[in-house]
Design a protein around this motif. Structure first.
Motif, PDB file in Angstrom:
ATOM      1  N   VAL A  46      10.944   4.318  -2.543  1.00 37.15           N
ATOM      2  CA  VAL A  46      10.156   3.205  -2.841  1.00 37.15           C
ATOM      3  C   VAL A  46      10.531   2.724  -1.810  1.00 37.15           C
ATOM      4  N   THR A  47       9.679   1.845  -1.103  1.00 36.28           N
ATOM      5  CA  THR A  47       9.116   1.215  -0.269  1.00 36.28           C
ATOM      6  C   THR A  47       9.042   0.244  -0.426  1.00 36.28           C
ATOM      7  N   GLN A  48      10.066  -1.301  -0.465  1.00 38.89           N
ATOM      8  CA  GLN A  48       9.368  -2.282  -0.399  1.00 38.89           C
ATOM      9  C   GLN A  48       9.135  -3.298   0.464  1.00 38.89           C
ATOM     10  N   LEU A  49       7.831  -3.933   0.574  1.00 45.47           N
ATOM     11  CA  LEU A  49       7.488  -4.287   1.532  1.00 45.47           C
ATOM     12  C   LEU A  49       7.543  -5.932   1.318  1.00 45.47           C
ATOM     13  N   LYS A  50       8.050  -6.426   2.267  1.00 42.17           N
ATOM     14  CA  LYS A  50       8.020  -8.407   2.066  1.00 42.17           C
ATOM     15  C   LYS A  50       6.956  -8.477   2.703  1.00 42.17           C
ATOM     16  N   ILE A  51       6.794  -9.039   2.150  1.00 45.97           N
ATOM     17  CA  ILE A  51       5.504 -10.056   2.423  1.00 45.97           C
ATOM     18  C   ILE A  51       5.990 -11.891   2.365  1.00 45.97           C
ATOM     19  N   GLU A  52       5.328 -12.434   3.468  1.00 42.67           N
ATOM     20  CA  GLU A  52       5.869 -14.128   3.696  1.00 42.67           C
ATOM     21  C   GLU A  52       4.941 -14.720   3.764  1.00 42.67           C
ATOM     22  N   LEU A  53       4.741 -15.321   3.041  1.00 40.38           N
ATOM     23  CA  LEU A  53       3.962 -16.641   2.079  1.00 40.38           C
ATOM     24  C   LEU A  53       3.929 -18.008   3.046  1.00 40.38           C
ATOM     25  N   GLU A  54       3.603 -18.560   4.088  1.00 37.51           N
ATOM     26  CA  GLU A  54       3.284 -20.092   4.277  1.00 37.51           C
ATOM     27  C   GLU A  54       1.884 -20.775   4.048  1.00 37.51           C
TER      28      GLU A  54
ATOM     29  N   VAL B 262      -3.418 -10.219   2.444  1.00 41.71           N
ATOM     30  CA  VAL B 262      -2.237  -8.893   3.195  1.00 41.71           C
ATOM     31  C   VAL B 262      -1.972  -7.923   2.344  1.00 41.71           C
ATOM     32  N   GLN B 263      -1.662  -7.881   0.978  1.00 42.05           N
ATOM     33  CA  GLN B 263      -1.436  -6.940   0.462  1.00 42.05           C
ATOM     34  C   GLN B 263      -2.751  -5.384   0.673  1.00 42.05           C
ATOM     35  N   ALA B 264      -3.902  -5.367   0.666  1.00 42.04           N
ATOM     36  CA  ALA B 264      -4.655  -4.844   1.168  1.00 42.04           C
ATOM     37  C   ALA B 264      -4.817  -4.643   2.544  1.00 42.04           C
ATOM     38  N   LEU B 265      -4.939  -5.457   3.910  1.00 42.55           N
ATOM     39  CA  LEU B 265      -4.694  -4.860   4.758  1.00 42.55           C
ATOM     40  C   LEU B 265      -3.239  -4.091   5.119  1.00 42.55           C
ATOM     41  N   ALA B 266      -2.781  -4.098   4.260  1.00 45.71           N
ATOM     42  CA  ALA B 266      -1.297  -3.864   4.816  1.00 45.71           C
ATOM     43  C   ALA B 266      -1.880  -2.435   4.428  1.00 45.71           C
ATOM     44  N   LEU B 267      -2.104  -1.830   2.799  1.00 43.47           N
ATOM     45  CA  LEU B 267      -2.752  -0.456   2.410  1.00 43.47           C
ATOM     46  C   LEU B 267      -3.441  -0.161   3.594  1.00 43.47           C
ATOM     47  N   ARG B 268      -4.403  -0.664   4.381  1.00 43.04           N
ATOM     48  CA  ARG B 268      -4.941  -0.482   5.355  1.00 43.04           C
ATOM     49  C   ARG B 268      -4.464   0.067   6.829  1.00 43.04           C
ATOM     50  N   ALA B 269      -3.859  -0.767   6.570  1.00 42.15           N
ATOM     51  CA  ALA B 269      -2.816   0.184   8.524  1.00 42.15           C
ATOM     52  C   ALA B 269      -1.974   1.033   7.918  1.00 42.15           C
ATOM     53  N   MET B 270      -1.525   1.264   6.667  1.00 41.84           N
ATOM     54  CA  MET B 270      -1.006   2.600   6.371  1.00 41.84           C
ATOM     55  C   MET B 270      -1.797   3.739   6.102  1.00 41.84           C
TER      56      MET B 270
ATOM     57  N   VAL C 205       3.718   8.282  10.168  1.00 46.00           N
ATOM     58  CA  VAL C 205       4.269   6.335   8.882  1.00 46.00           C
ATOM     59  C   VAL C 205       5.634   7.433   8.260  1.00 46.00           C
ATOM     60  N   PRO C 206       6.793   7.055   7.784  1.00 49.85           N
ATOM     61  CA  PRO C 206       8.016   7.438   6.948  1.00 49.85           C
ATOM     62  C   PRO C 206       7.068   7.827   5.700  1.00 49.85           C
ATOM     63  N   GLU C 207       7.099   8.844   4.961  1.00 49.49           N
ATOM     64  CA  GLU C 207       7.112   9.584   3.789  1.00 49.49           C
ATOM     65  C   GLU C 207       7.414   8.990   2.868  1.00 49.49           C
ATOM     66  N   GLU C 208       8.341   7.903   3.515  1.00 50.61           N
ATOM     67  CA  GLU C 208       8.675   6.656   1.650  1.00 50.61           C
ATOM     68  C   GLU C 208       8.069   5.409   1.426  1.00 50.61           C
ATOM     69  N   LEU C 209       6.771   5.781   3.023  1.00 51.31           N
ATOM     70  CA  LEU C 209       5.812   4.388   2.830  1.00 51.31           C
ATOM     71  C   LEU C 209       5.035   4.768   2.226  1.00 51.31           C
ATOM     72  N   LEU C 210       4.871   6.426   1.657  1.00 55.69           N
ATOM     73  CA  LEU C 210       3.301   6.471   0.345  1.00 55.69           C
ATOM     74  C   LEU C 210       3.489   6.149  -0.540  1.00 55.69           C
ATOM     75  N   ASN C 211       4.638   5.489  -0.978  1.00 50.93           N
ATOM     76  CA  ASN C 211       5.124   5.031  -2.249  1.00 50.93           C
ATOM     77  C   ASN C 211       6.213   3.463  -2.161  1.00 50.93           C
ATOM     78  N   VAL C 212       4.843   2.714  -1.927  1.00 51.32           N
ATOM     79  CA  VAL C 212       5.231   0.722  -1.981  1.00 51.32           C
ATOM     80  C   VAL C 212       5.085   0.236  -3.002  1.00 51.32           C
ATOM     81  N   SER C 213       5.896  -0.637  -2.563  1.00 54.35           N
ATOM     82  CA  SER C 213       5.864  -1.961  -3.506  1.00 54.35           C
ATOM     83  C   SER C 213       6.111  -2.951  -2.947  1.00 54.35           C
ATOM     84  N   PHE C 214       5.167  -4.443  -3.302  1.00 53.31           N
ATOM     85  CA  PHE C 214       5.345  -5.678  -2.292  1.00 53.31           C
ATOM     86  C   PHE C 214       6.258  -6.511  -3.202  1.00 53.31           C
ATOM     87  N   ILE C 215       6.584  -7.626  -2.749  1.00 52.73           N
ATOM     88  CA  ILE C 215       7.762  -8.529  -2.462  1.00 52.73           C
ATOM     89  C   ILE C 215       7.384  -9.322  -2.030  1.00 52.73           C
TER      90      ILE C 215
END
Length: 73
Positions: A4-12, A43-51, A61-71
């Motif tokens: 599982v690849t975790q994608l970090k989301i920075e919020l400001e 931003v989660q929706a946009l990340a999924l669209r980009a992938m 696209v690395p294979e592990e990106l097919l199983n994604v979680s967000f932090i």
């Protein structure tokens, strides 16, 4: 088992009150929202669209990106 690849989301919060979310590991993936929750969802929706776009166009696209979680940070 797939990694599982975790994608970090920075919020400001901007000076005008809007929130911006960004996924630094996906260039260009940033979105605004009137609230923190709205920016996070956008931003989660946009990340999924980009992938998905990269997959559809047979771009690397690395294979592990097919199983994604967000932090959210």
């Amino acid at each position: 088992m797939a990694k599982v690849t975790q994608l970090k989301i920075e919020l400001e919060q901007e000076e005008d009150g809007r929130w911006i979310g960004e996924v630094p590991t996906l260039p260009g993936v940033m979105a605004y929202g009137q609230t923190r929750a709205a920016a996070l969802a956008a931003v989660q929706a946009l990340a999924l669209r980009a992938m998905a776009d990269r997959l559809e166009h047979n771009e690397a696209v690395p294979e592990e990106l097919l199983n994604v979680s967000f932090i959210a940070a």
